[in-house]
Scaffold this motif. Structure first.
Motif, PDB file in Angstrom:
ATOM      1  N   LEU A 192       4.030   0.857   5.960  1.00 10.03           N
ATOM      2  CA  LEU A 192       3.576   1.912   5.048  1.00 10.03           C
ATOM      3  C   LEU A 192       4.716   2.862   4.710  1.00 10.03           C
ATOM      4  O   LEU A 192       4.890   3.262   3.545  1.00 10.03           O
ATOM      5  CB  LEU A 192       2.415   2.676   5.688  1.00 10.03           C
ATOM      6  N   LEU A 193       5.501   3.221   5.716  1.00 10.07           N
ATOM      7  CA  LEU A 193       6.635   4.119   5.494  1.00 10.07           C
ATOM      8  C   LEU A 193       7.653   3.491   4.552  1.00 10.07           C
ATOM      9  O   LEU A 193       8.175   4.165   3.652  1.00 10.07           O
ATOM     10  CB  LEU A 193       7.287   4.461   6.830  1.00 10.07           C
ATOM     11  N   ALA A 194       7.936   2.195   4.727  1.00  9.28           N
ATOM     12  CA  ALA A 194       8.900   1.518   3.853  1.00  9.28           C
ATOM     13  C   ALA A 194       8.431   1.552   2.407  1.00  9.28           C
ATOM     14  O   ALA A 194       9.225   1.770   1.481  1.00  9.28           O
ATOM     15  CB  ALA A 194       9.102   0.079   4.315  1.00  9.28           C
ATOM     16  N   SER A 223       0.826  -1.212   0.000  1.00  9.70           N
ATOM     17  CA  SER A 223       0.000   0.000   0.000  1.00  9.70           C
ATOM     18  C   SER A 223       0.856   1.257   0.000  1.00  9.70           C
ATOM     19  O   SER A 223       0.583   2.213  -0.735  1.00  9.70           O
ATOM     20  CB  SER A 223      -0.929   0.005   1.218  1.00  9.70           C
ATOM     21  N   GLY A 224       1.873   1.256   0.850  1.00  3.62           N
ATOM     22  CA  GLY A 224       2.748   2.424   0.891  1.00  3.62           C
ATOM     23  C   GLY A 224       3.394   2.700  -0.449  1.00  3.62           C
ATOM     24  O   GLY A 224       3.483   3.856  -0.889  1.00  3.62           O
ATOM     25  N   TYR A 228      -4.509   6.786   4.096  1.00  7.51           N
ATOM     26  CA  TYR A 228      -5.111   7.493   2.956  1.00  7.51           C
ATOM     27  C   TYR A 228      -5.492   8.918   3.325  1.00  7.51           C
ATOM     28  O   TYR A 228      -5.403   9.832   2.496  1.00  7.51           O
ATOM     29  CB  TYR A 228      -6.377   6.769   2.478  1.00  7.51           C
ATOM     30  N   LEU A 229      -5.936   9.114   4.556  1.00  7.85           N
ATOM     31  CA  LEU A 229      -6.395  10.432   4.980  1.00  7.85           C
ATOM     32  C   LEU A 229      -5.248  11.414   5.154  1.00  7.85           C
ATOM     33  O   LEU A 229      -5.332  12.572   4.735  1.00  7.85           O
ATOM     34  CB  LEU A 229      -7.173  10.296   6.295  1.00  7.85           C
ATOM     35  N   SER A 265      -3.178  -0.323  -4.996  1.00  9.50           N
ATOM     36  CA  SER A 265      -3.243  -0.885  -3.644  1.00  9.50           C
ATOM     37  C   SER A 265      -4.657  -1.193  -3.209  1.00  9.50           C
ATOM     38  O   SER A 265      -5.590  -0.473  -3.497  1.00  9.50           O
ATOM     39  CB  SER A 265      -2.622   0.106  -2.674  1.00  9.50           C
ATOM     40  N   GLN A 266      -4.797  -2.296  -2.469  1.00 11.19           N
ATOM     41  CA  GLN A 266      -6.050  -2.661  -1.851  1.00 11.19           C
ATOM     42  C   GLN A 266      -5.826  -2.776  -0.352  1.00 11.19           C
ATOM     43  O   GLN A 266      -4.834  -3.361   0.086  1.00 11.19           O
ATOM     44  CB  GLN A 266      -6.549  -4.007  -2.401  1.00 11.19           C
ATOM     45  N   PRO A 267      -6.749  -2.263   0.440  1.00 12.70           N
ATOM     46  CA  PRO A 267      -6.553  -2.257   1.881  1.00 12.70           C
ATOM     47  C   PRO A 267      -6.879  -3.603   2.502  1.00 12.70           C
ATOM     48  O   PRO A 267      -7.908  -3.793   3.109  1.00 12.70           O
ATOM     49  CB  PRO A 267      -7.538  -1.173   2.351  1.00 12.70           C
TER      50      PRO A 267
END
Length: 394
Positions: free
Chosen positions: A215-217, A51-52, A141-142, A390-392
């Motif tokens: 996410l950061l990576a 996602s990230g 996402y926000l 990306s899919q959550p």
């Protein structure tokens, strides 16, 4: 549209990894499958890295070219992507209690506001608790688009690195503090308001502020790709070495997490795991490496349906266990096949009945938008990247 098969393969591995984990936790496969509960949770972190990288790519590519993506379009497209299937499953949870994999469930408003991962009473309300990872994704996402816009106002590698290092250190500090001052004092106590294990889930494993490493990576990978394209090209030329490094990194993380709720794993293990998974994603994000060229039958469909599988699999495991558990007990591969088939059927039903129609509606909406406004969700991305968006799921 074409798809990046390497990223599809990783997404398929992630959702299967998570489902295997929950097949023991929520299902009835028996003690012979208890090993699945050891490291299966790491599939969640693979989803976070994916996602990230993918959401980061959709926003950072236009920013790196001096363009301003439409945040309105970004949020609308995310809403089309996430909400229909989620709300459909949520409606069943609250109208058909027998559908739940556990008796207790958090209040409806917490699911609608994606705050379950902050407020959950895990001892009494385990039903649909796996939505915690969707909450983390929604918070990402926000906030991330605004952070990306702020950093892009005056692009600075030094400032970007400082923000990344600060987030990693903050995560280590938060998890370490919680473990030492909240969990350790009750580790050997039974008659406490919140047990050691419950504090681990509620204060370390679920909250967004403690789970940003993956996410950061992924965002770092996207930043390297679009702000340092020559460095990205050099990395892609060594995709198989990245794959090897990723395997080593994940193996090291598994060693750090040999005590699943231990101090070392839950302070330093998450950034190590995220770094290893990021190397795997980098290896799969091109077309030259082994994992990018690997074709596994069915992996593409599982990747496409992974969100629906994520939303429904725990309930299906519980249903099969309650309905056929006695007949399947001790049946080994037959029991495993029964759980797998039921899960795939339920995921396919949600995907084709709800998720896919709304994605098609989203695409029709996007085609009616002016070309310049589609950049917020990948209008300026290559088609393969858009198709692999990306899919959550986790």
């Amino acid at each position: 549209m074409s798809r990046l098969s390497g990223l599809d393969l990783l997404r398929a591995i992630a959702i299967v990894w998570v489902m295997l984990f929950h097949s023991f936790i929520a299902g009835g496969l028996g003690d012979s499958y208890s090993w699945l509960s050891r490291y299966g949770w790491m599939g969640v972190d693979l989803f976070f890295v994916l996602s990230g990288y993918l959401i980061g790519s959709q926003l950072l590519k236009p920013l790196s070219q001096g363009e301003s993506p439409s945040l309105r379009d970004f949020y609308v497209r995310r809403a089309f992507r996430v909400l229909p299937a989620f709300l459909a499953v949520l409606a069943v949870y609250f109208t058909v209690p027998a559908f739940r994999e556990a008796d207790g469930i958090q209040p409806l408003w917490q699911f609608l506001t994606f705050t379950v991962n902050f407020l959950i009473d895990y001892e009494h309300n385990k039903a649909f608790s796996h939505v915690w990872s969707l909450c983390v994704e929604e918070h990402f996402y926000l906030v991330f688009p605004w952070l990306a816009l702020w950093l892009a106002r005056r692009p600075s590698a030094k400032r970007f690195v400082c923000v990344c290092v600060a987030l990693v250190l903050a995560g280590i500090a938060i998890r370490g503090y919680v473990w030492i001052f909240e969990m350790l004092p009750v580790r050997d106590l039974e008659d406490v308001e919140r047990s050691f294990g419950r504090r681990f889930v509620e204060d370390i494993y679920y909250p967004t502020y403690a789970r940003l490493d993956g996410l950061l990576a992924g965002v770092v990978l996207a930043a390297v790709r679009f702000y340092r394209p020559s460095a990205w090209a050099r990395l892609q030329a060594k995709a198989n070495w990245l794959l090897l490094g990723g395997v080593v990194g994940v193996a090291l993380a598994m060693w750090l997490f040999r005590d699943r709720v231990g101090l070392i794993g839950n302070t330093f293990g998450f950034p190590v795991l995220s770094a290893g998974l990021a190397l795997l994603v980098a290896s799969a994000a091109g077309r030259e490496g082994w994992i990018a060229r690997c074709r596994v039958p069915g992996a593409g469909w599982i990747a496409v349906a992974s969100y629906s599988l994520y939303l429904t699999h725990k309930q299906v495991f519980h249903f099969v266990s309650e309905t056929f558990g006695a007949q399947l007990e001790g049946r080994g591969l037959l029991a495993f096949a029964a759980y797998a088939v039921a899960t795939l059927l339920a995921g396919a039903l949600l995907h084709y009945a709800v998720e896919r129609p709304f994605l098609q509606l989203r695409d029709r909406w996007a085609r009616r938008r002016p070309a310049a406004s589609t950049g917020g969700e990948g209008g300026s991305m290559p088609s393969a990247e858009v198709a692999s968006a990306s899919q959550p799921t986790a």
